[in-house]
Scaffold this active site. Structure first.
Site, PDB file in Angstrom:
ATOM      1  N   SER A 158       0.806  -1.227   0.000  1.00 57.51           N
ATOM      2  CA  SER A 158       0.000   0.000   0.000  1.00 57.51           C
ATOM      3  C   SER A 158       0.833   1.267   0.000  1.00 57.51           C
ATOM      4  CB  SER A 158      -0.862   0.064   1.265  1.00 57.51           C
ATOM      5  OG  SER A 158      -1.581  -1.104   1.436  1.00 57.51           O
ATOM      6  N   HIS A 187      -4.385   1.301  -4.300  1.00 59.33           N
ATOM      7  CA  HIS A 187      -3.672   0.085  -4.684  1.00 59.33           C
ATOM      8  C   HIS A 187      -3.679  -0.024  -6.200  1.00 59.33           C
ATOM      9  CE1 HIS A 187      -3.353  -1.625  -0.643  1.00 59.33           C
ATOM     10  NE2 HIS A 187      -4.568  -1.168  -0.437  1.00 59.33           N
ATOM     11  N   HIS A 216      -5.855  -8.307  -1.777  1.00 59.07           N
ATOM     12  CA  HIS A 216      -5.859  -8.706  -0.373  1.00 59.07           C
ATOM     13  C   HIS A 216      -6.970  -9.714  -0.085  1.00 59.07           C
ATOM     14  CE1 HIS A 216      -3.779  -4.832  -0.412  1.00 59.07           C
ATOM     15  NE2 HIS A 216      -3.191  -5.203   0.706  1.00 59.07           N
ATOM     16  N   TYR A 262      -8.879  -9.615   2.404  1.00 63.54           N
ATOM     17  CA  TYR A 262     -10.087  -8.934   2.905  1.00 63.54           C
ATOM     18  C   TYR A 262     -11.004  -8.444   1.790  1.00 63.54           C
ATOM     19  CZ  TYR A 262      -7.357  -4.606   2.175  1.00 63.54           C
ATOM     20  OH  TYR A 262      -6.596  -3.605   1.637  1.00 63.54           O
ATOM     21  N   GLU A 263     -10.486  -8.381   0.564  1.00 64.48           N
ATOM     22  CA  GLU A 263     -11.341  -7.966  -0.550  1.00 64.48           C
ATOM     23  C   GLU A 263     -12.333  -9.065  -0.912  1.00 64.48           C
ATOM     24  OE1 GLU A 263      -9.187  -5.878  -3.869  1.00 64.48           O
ATOM     25  OE2 GLU A 263      -7.470  -6.255  -2.580  1.00 64.48           O
ATOM     26  N   ALA A 297       2.673  -2.266   4.358  1.00 59.14           N
ATOM     27  CA  ALA A 297       2.498  -1.255   5.396  1.00 59.14           C
ATOM     28  C   ALA A 297       1.936  -1.994   6.605  1.00 59.14           C
ATOM     29  CB  ALA A 297       1.520  -0.187   4.926  1.00 59.14           C
ATOM     30  N   MET A 333      -2.419  -6.853   7.059  1.00 65.15           N
ATOM     31  CA  MET A 333      -3.484  -7.636   6.411  1.00 65.15           C
ATOM     32  C   MET A 333      -3.022  -8.250   5.092  1.00 65.15           C
ATOM     33  SD  MET A 333      -6.447  -4.769   6.899  1.00 65.15           S
ATOM     34  CE  MET A 333      -6.553  -3.767   8.410  1.00 65.15           C
ATOM     35  N   SER A 334      -1.738  -8.547   4.987  1.00 65.06           N
ATOM     36  CA  SER A 334      -1.244  -9.069   3.698  1.00 65.06           C
ATOM     37  C   SER A 334      -0.028  -9.961   3.914  1.00 65.06           C
ATOM     38  CB  SER A 334      -0.856  -7.896   2.784  1.00 65.06           C
ATOM     39  OG  SER A 334       0.283  -7.228   3.295  1.00 65.06           O
ATOM     40  N   ASN A 338       2.110   3.288  11.449  1.00 65.14           N
ATOM     41  CA  ASN A 338       1.360   3.771  12.613  1.00 65.14           C
ATOM     42  C   ASN A 338       1.628   2.860  13.800  1.00 65.14           C
ATOM     43  OD1 ASN A 338      -0.483   1.988  10.708  1.00 65.14           O
ATOM     44  ND2 ASN A 338      -1.201   1.653  12.799  1.00 65.14           N
ATOM     45  N   HIS A 392      -6.900   4.854   6.958  1.00 62.97           N
ATOM     46  CA  HIS A 392      -6.134   4.484   5.772  1.00 62.97           C
ATOM     47  C   HIS A 392      -5.361   5.700   5.252  1.00 62.97           C
ATOM     48  CE1 HIS A 392      -4.983   2.127   2.356  1.00 62.97           C
ATOM     49  NE2 HIS A 392      -5.702   2.813   1.487  1.00 62.97           N
TER      50      HIS A 392
HETATM   51  N1  HPA Z   1      -3.243  -2.840  11.500  1.00 63.43           N
HETATM   52  C1  HPA Z   1      -3.419  -3.669  10.443  1.00 63.43           C
HETATM   53  N2  HPA Z   1      -2.966  -3.400   9.232  1.00 63.43           N
HETATM   54  C2  HPA Z   1      -2.288  -2.261   9.055  1.00 63.43           C
HETATM   55  C3  HPA Z   1      -2.062  -1.360  10.098  1.00 63.43           C
HETATM   56  C4  HPA Z   1      -2.564  -1.665  11.402  1.00 63.43           C
HETATM   57  O1  HPA Z   1      -2.415  -0.924  12.368  1.00 63.43           O
HETATM   58  N3  HPA Z   1      -1.349  -0.320   9.578  1.00 63.43           N
HETATM   59  C5  HPA Z   1      -1.152  -0.604   8.260  1.00 63.43           C
HETATM   60  N4  HPA Z   1      -1.713  -1.777   7.941  1.00 63.43           N
END
Ligand code: HPA
Length: 272
Positions: free
Chosen positions: A29, A60, A82, A84-85, A112, A210-211, A234, A246
């Protein structure tokens, strides 16, 4: 009826890579600035490749880029789909099967991620030393095709020590703030609760995302050497007072593009 293996071969043939790449790179990402570094780029939109999954998540992109960095012949995925999609694991890992078909021996995968380790700060990079698959699914579930790999692959060193050493050197070269740790894969798409982040810390995770893990599983299944790098965008939920978005993830990812592209360019040449 065409098998999954046949579909991979069809995509490999359509891409028609005259010079076989030796290193594959997956850009996560907001991490696609690296593609500007590629010499003699040949850009193929995913939608032009048969059977290739296409993402619809904002931010993306979806291009396969073949080319060179120095003497290294590489193939780069600018964007990924992903879990989750709603894609099946077989779709999420399809591109990795194709990269292997193109000839890669090493996969450098980026993402990320949120920091679970409280010593990590947004903008840090994390060399992935190991992972936790916390999704109750696995891309290798189902009949095994021996043409890809064995039924029960070993995962003792999913992220090769030699590759981790090269990433560390590349990080020093780019003067980046580089950490090391365990990446936990959750399905998403919601960010974690503070309780889940405490759970992840107890489980030994340093970062969460998530990847990546499905792709790494498919790559290791085929005997490909894996290097993994997270960009810490983050602090995970509950660590700081702020809420997650996001936009924040994309903003921090954008800020580290310079050291990241420098580090990746260095890394792919030593991994080749
Ligand atoms: N959690 C899950 N996925 C992420 C995060 C997070 O804090 N930051 C970037 N992708």
């Amino acid at each position: 009826m065409s098998t999954y293996y046949d579909q991979v071969q069809e995509a490999v043939r359509a891409i028609n890579a005259v010079d076989r790449p030796t290193v594959g790179v997956v850009l996560g990402s907001g991490l696609s600035a690296f593609v500007e570094q590629i010499d003699e780029p040949r850009v193929i939109p995913y939608r032009n490749i048969p059977n290739f999954p296409v993402s619809n998540v904002e931010g993306h992109k979806g291009d396969l880029v073949l080319g060179k960095i120095g003497a290294a012949r590489i193939v780069v995925m600018s964007g990924r789909v992903h879990y989750y999609e709603g894609h099946a694991m077989s779709a999420v890992t399809f591109p990795i099967r194709v990269l292997a078909g193109l000839g890669i021996k090493t996969l450098l995968v980026t993402n990320a991620a949120g920091a679970v380790n409280e010593a990590f700060a947004p903008g840090d990079f994390m060399i992935i030393t190991d992972h936790l698959n916390l999704v109750a699914d696995n891309p290798l579930r189902g009949a095994n095709d021996e043409r890809f790999g064995v039924r029960f692959p070993d995962f003792t060193e999913a992220y090769a020590k030699t590759a981790r050493d090269k990433l560390r050197e590349a990080g020093q070269f780019a003067r980046a703030s580089v950490r090391e740790g365990v990446y936990a894969f959750l399905p998403g798409p919601c960010y974690e609760t503070p309780a889940e982040v405490r759970m992840l810390r107890t489980l030994g995770a340093d970062a969460v995302g998530m990847s990546t893990v499905p792709e790494v599983i498919a790559a290791r299944h085929m005997g490909i050497t894996v290097a993994g790098l997270s960009v810490i965008t983050n602090s995970a939920a509950g660590i700081s007072k702020t809420t997650l978005s996001h936009d924040e993830v994309k903003e921090v990812a954008g800020r580290v593009q310079k050291p990241l592209r420098m580090m990746l360019a260095r890394a792919v040449q030593s991994l080749a």
